[in-house]
Write an enzyme that holds these catalytic residues in place. Sequence first.
Site, PDB file in Angstrom:
ATOM      1  N   MET A  20     -18.421  34.987   6.220  1.00  0.00           N
ATOM      2  CA  MET A  20     -18.970  33.476   5.269  1.00  0.00           C
ATOM      3  C   MET A  20     -19.170  33.746   3.880  1.00  0.00           C
ATOM      4  O   MET A  20     -20.168  35.365   3.228  1.00  0.00           O
ATOM      5  CB  MET A  20     -19.951  32.668   5.689  1.00  0.00           C
ATOM      6  N   ALA A  21     -18.165  33.649   3.162  1.00  0.00           N
ATOM      7  CA  ALA A  21     -17.916  33.651   1.854  1.00  0.00           C
ATOM      8  C   ALA A  21     -19.623  33.768   1.287  1.00  0.00           C
ATOM      9  O   ALA A  21     -19.417  32.684   1.284  1.00  0.00           O
ATOM     10  CB  ALA A  21     -16.899  34.294   1.051  1.00  0.00           C
ATOM     11  N   GLN A  80     -16.881  43.474   6.897  1.00  0.00           N
ATOM     12  CA  GLN A  80     -15.553  42.783   7.371  1.00  0.00           C
ATOM     13  C   GLN A  80     -14.293  42.985   6.014  1.00  0.00           C
ATOM     14  O   GLN A  80     -14.638  43.138   4.753  1.00  0.00           O
ATOM     15  CB  GLN A  80     -15.666  41.616   7.430  1.00  0.00           C
ATOM     16  N   CYS A 111      -8.518  33.971   7.860  1.00  0.00           N
ATOM     17  CA  CYS A 111      -8.767  32.836   6.390  1.00  0.00           C
ATOM     18  C   CYS A 111      -8.322  31.721   6.198  1.00  0.00           C
ATOM     19  O   CYS A 111      -7.118  32.229   6.279  1.00  0.00           O
ATOM     20  CB  CYS A 111      -9.303  33.588   4.892  1.00  0.00           C
ATOM     21  N   LYS A 153     -10.010  39.524  13.452  1.00  0.00           N
ATOM     22  CA  LYS A 153     -10.602  38.182  13.375  1.00  0.00           C
ATOM     23  C   LYS A 153      -9.716  37.359  13.775  1.00  0.00           C
ATOM     24  O   LYS A 153      -8.967  37.517  12.007  1.00  0.00           O
ATOM     25  CB  LYS A 153     -12.375  37.475  13.183  1.00  0.00           C
ATOM     26  N   ASN A 215     -14.285  31.636  18.617  1.00  0.00           N
ATOM     27  CA  ASN A 215     -14.928  31.082  17.488  1.00  0.00           C
ATOM     28  C   ASN A 215     -14.819  29.616  17.601  1.00  0.00           C
ATOM     29  O   ASN A 215     -13.608  29.455  17.471  1.00  0.00           O
ATOM     30  CB  ASN A 215     -14.886  32.172  16.309  1.00  0.00           C
ATOM     31  N   GLY A 216     -15.866  28.591  16.865  1.00  0.00           N
ATOM     32  CA  GLY A 216     -14.762  27.385  16.389  1.00  0.00           C
ATOM     33  C   GLY A 216     -16.636  26.537  17.192  1.00  0.00           C
ATOM     34  O   GLY A 216     -16.515  26.716  18.683  1.00  0.00           O
ATOM     35  N   ASP A 217     -17.052  25.293  16.566  1.00  0.00           N
ATOM     36  CA  ASP A 217     -17.824  24.462  16.835  1.00  0.00           C
ATOM     37  C   ASP A 217     -18.666  24.865  17.966  1.00  0.00           C
ATOM     38  O   ASP A 217     -19.072  24.227  18.627  1.00  0.00           O
ATOM     39  CB  ASP A 217     -16.801  23.277  17.294  1.00  0.00           C
ATOM     40  N   GLY A 239     -20.562  30.844  12.758  1.00  0.00           N
ATOM     41  CA  GLY A 239     -20.327  30.307  11.439  1.00  0.00           C
ATOM     42  C   GLY A 239     -20.853  29.959  11.147  1.00  0.00           C
ATOM     43  O   GLY A 239     -22.223  29.385  10.888  1.00  0.00           O
TER      44      GLY A 239
END
Length: 380
Positions: A20-21, A80, A111, A153, A215-217, A239
């Site tokens: 994560m940026a 990454q 992204c 990813k 990935n997600g939630d 994340g």
Amino acid sequence: MSSLRIGSLELGSPVVLAPMAGITNVAFRTLCRELELERAGSTAGLYVCEMVTARALVERHPVTMHMTTFGPTETPRSLQLYTVDPEITYDAAKMIVDENLADHIDMNFGCPVPKVTRKGGGSALPYKRRLFGQIVAAAVKATEGTDIPVTVKMRIGIDAEHHTHLDAGRIAAAEGAAAVALHGRTAAQRYSGTADWSEIARLKEHVTDVPVLGNGDIFAAEDAARMMSETGCDGVVVGRGCLGRPWLFAELSAALNGKEMPTPPNLGEVTQIMRRHGTLLADHHGEDRGMREMRKHIAWYLRGFPAGSDLRNGLARVSSLAELEDLLGQLDPTVPFPKDAEGPRGRQGSPGTVALPDGWLDDPEDTLVPAGADIMHSGG
């Protein structure tokens, strides 16, 4: 569920920290690893550095080189890359190999940020199937003969009418990627709504020769266990769920290895974690920049805890470690971890039309490198 193999890497926990940026720098990764060791007795997962741009790496941009900092005991070192050009991809991956910069290369094709997709990068790029394959192949070629695995990813696709994940997963595996990870949203969804885990299950059925990560939630250990059970995926990528909760990886490791779950920290323990985070950021960036970076984490850490508006405002403007110490000392350390701190966190926003280059959808077989898509600073 207790382990995950990605190429040469044998992980004791099937849990990956999503890059994560502005978040997953060496300070945050160090903190997550320390808390996993302290609370679960291991540092078993994979903690990925925030995204760096391949061109900026090759050109040795000072900001990018600083972002590739890893802790002295950090292993495996995971980096990454954001890239759109096979030649630059090869040069960047070869540089990582030759200069021993990392032990694992992940590639960002997920992204959804408009400034990225409107140039043809990120989650827009897998639509160009042949170009996507050439980029993955270039990274794999650069790492031949080494123990450095390359992974990908991505998202489900651009929008509901343009899904790309099944083709992209097949192509990535065929070109030598050691694993593929899928965020269960399209670029158009950004971070809104609910991740579609059924598409992770579809990808797992479609790609059978390398691990598939979901990935997600994932906002709690129970979410990770449920995702793996419902989709059959081999591991999870976390994340937003760890924002303000760097101890989440200890809970995930324990839950997925059948160990007793650590007790959630009370406010006193959270303030100790915040102090440590601030110190690590100051060590990495210098105190002034480190405290400016720390400000973004304050609301995440204190979510659900009682803290007056004046104190929260003061912490949101903190400018020194001494000031951070003073302000945190005003919190009641006995307050238990609140139920209100559970659930989704981080950016959500609204879905929208994906910005794309003119004519981007005309020919999915086009291999022309999108112009100017990698002329940006890393972490953007």
